[in-house]
Design an enzyme around this catalytic site. Structure first.
Site, PDB file in Angstrom:
ATOM      1  N   ASP A  62     -14.330 -12.922  -3.258  1.00 40.69           N
ATOM      2  CA  ASP A  62     -15.190 -13.599  -3.694  1.00 40.69           C
ATOM      3  C   ASP A  62     -15.344 -14.970  -2.690  1.00 40.69           C
ATOM      4  OD1 ASP A  62     -17.005 -15.564  -4.938  1.00 40.69           O
ATOM      5  OD2 ASP A  62     -16.237 -15.182  -6.779  1.00 40.69           O
ATOM      6  N   TYR A  88      -8.849   2.398   1.781  1.00 46.54           N
ATOM      7  CA  TYR A  88      -7.508   1.615   1.940  1.00 46.54           C
ATOM      8  C   TYR A  88      -7.491   1.506   3.345  1.00 46.54           C
ATOM      9  CZ  TYR A  88      -2.874  -0.364   1.924  1.00 46.54           C
ATOM     10  OH  TYR A  88      -1.722  -1.011   2.111  1.00 46.54           O
ATOM     11  N   LYS A 104      -7.595  -1.478   6.347  1.00 44.45           N
ATOM     12  CA  LYS A 104      -6.368  -1.848   7.188  1.00 44.45           C
ATOM     13  C   LYS A 104      -6.579  -1.421   8.799  1.00 44.45           C
ATOM     14  CE  LYS A 104      -3.905  -3.105   3.739  1.00 44.45           C
ATOM     15  NZ  LYS A 104      -3.649  -4.569   3.761  1.00 44.45           N
ATOM     16  N   THR A 156       7.946  -3.218  -3.072  1.00 47.05           N
ATOM     17  CA  THR A 156       7.251  -4.318  -3.579  1.00 47.05           C
ATOM     18  C   THR A 156       6.404  -3.688  -4.672  1.00 47.05           C
ATOM     19  OG1 THR A 156       5.178  -3.865  -2.596  1.00 47.05           O
ATOM     20  CG2 THR A 156       6.350  -5.196  -1.316  1.00 47.05           C
TER      21      THR A 156
END
Ligand SMILES: NC(=O)c1ccc[n+]([C@@H]2O[C@H](COP(=O)([O-])OP(=O)(O)OC[C@H]3O[C@@H](n4cnc5c(N)ncnc54)[C@H](O)[C@@H]3O)[C@@H](O)[C@H]2O)c1
Length: 258
Positions: free
Chosen positions: A63, A152, A156, A187
């Site tokens: 945003d 995605y 990238k 992660t």
């Protein structure tokens, strides 16, 4: 004297690689501003950074108004920004047929537009410090990708072009711009990807080990290893590095599995 003493670091993504980098910068003496969209994740980041010079904010990096307000609030506290690391992202699944425009826009705005927006609003504050370093976290999937990661992988790959374009222009202001392209790093995002493979509620450890075996080094990477590369790119040691992508992938992309 600590390595990043007196430096101001701004990091997006309050878990995983972003949090790891933020904690590293703070341990090395920097004042750190980190943001994330998720209140619960932000609370964990606040706990992890307790006692350190880290301020965690709730910001949706897709945003423009929220990014402008966040960087504006940092400007009120400090005279500038030395380091900007963009690690916030989402990973979604879909191909040309199954990815609708809302899905596409959500991924592009979160993963790619955010890198532009934070850079855009932070740029005058980096110039005010006489220069700095920007690191965007891309992915091996920006070079070469699995099935079903259309949005995605596009986000990238576009980061690599963004880095080149930014680096060429920013050199005159002593601002260096690079990206890193991780392979599998342990992660929450990787754990989510493993959960998608095995299905909700099933154990993920074997799948993470399988991910690791796809990398010639034979394991997944760690947040600490990733922080070490980000540290290098944000320190004086890498003063001649700009406009490049640095893979941290256990030789994954060097390997042809035939
Ligand atoms: N872990 C890996 O194996 C791996 C591999 C290649 C690339 N990466 C990249 O590394 C970066 C960090 O990912 P990670 O693995 O640490 O995962 P992660 O999920 O722990 O970190 C991403 C963070 O971004 C936050 N985020 C998502 N949307 C946001 C938004 N709109 N505004 C603000 N914050 C938002 C999430 O809440 C999360 O805290 C990402 O860019 C990811 O694409 C990770």
């Amino acid at each position: 004297m600590k390595k990043f003493a007196g430096k101001v670091a701004v990091v997006t993504g309050s878990s995983g690689i972003g949090l790891g980098a933020a904690l590293h910068f703070a341990r090395e003496g920097a004042k750190v501003f980190i943001c994330g969209i998720d209140e619960d994740i932000n609370k964990k980041a606040i706990k992890a950074g307790a006692g350190m010079n880290i301020k965690v904010s709730k910001v949706d990096v897709s945003d423009p108004a929220q990014v402008e307000a966040w960087i504006g609030s940092i400007a009120l506290e400090d005279t500038g920004i030395d380091i900007l690391v963009n690690a916030a992202a989402i990973q979604t699944y879909g191909d040309t047929e199954t990815t609708d425009i809302n899905h596409w826009n959500r991924v592009i705005s979160t993963n790619l537009n955010s890198c532009f927006l934070t850079s855009h609003f932070a740029y005058p504050l980096m110039k005010a410090r006489g220069g700095g370093s920007i690191v965007h976290v891309s992915s091996v999937q920006g070079h070469s990708n699995q099935h079903n990661v259309l949005a995605y992988a596009t986000s990238k790959g576009a980061i690599h072009a963004l880095v080149r374009a930014q680096a060429v222009d920013a050199a005159k202001d002593n601002i260096r711009v690079n990206s890193i392209s991780p392979g599998s790093i342990r992660t929450p995002l990787l754990e989510y990807a493993a959960q998608v493979v095995v299905g909700e509620g099933n154990p993920i450890e074997d799948t993470i080990a399988e991910f690791g075996k796809c990398h010639p080094i034979g394991r997944v990477g760690t947040i600490e290893e990733t922080s070490a590369l980000i540290d290098f790119l944000c320190s004086e040691t890498s003063g001649f590095c700009s406009g490049s992508d640095f893979k941290i992938d256990g030789a994954l992309l060097a390997y042809i599995g035939v």
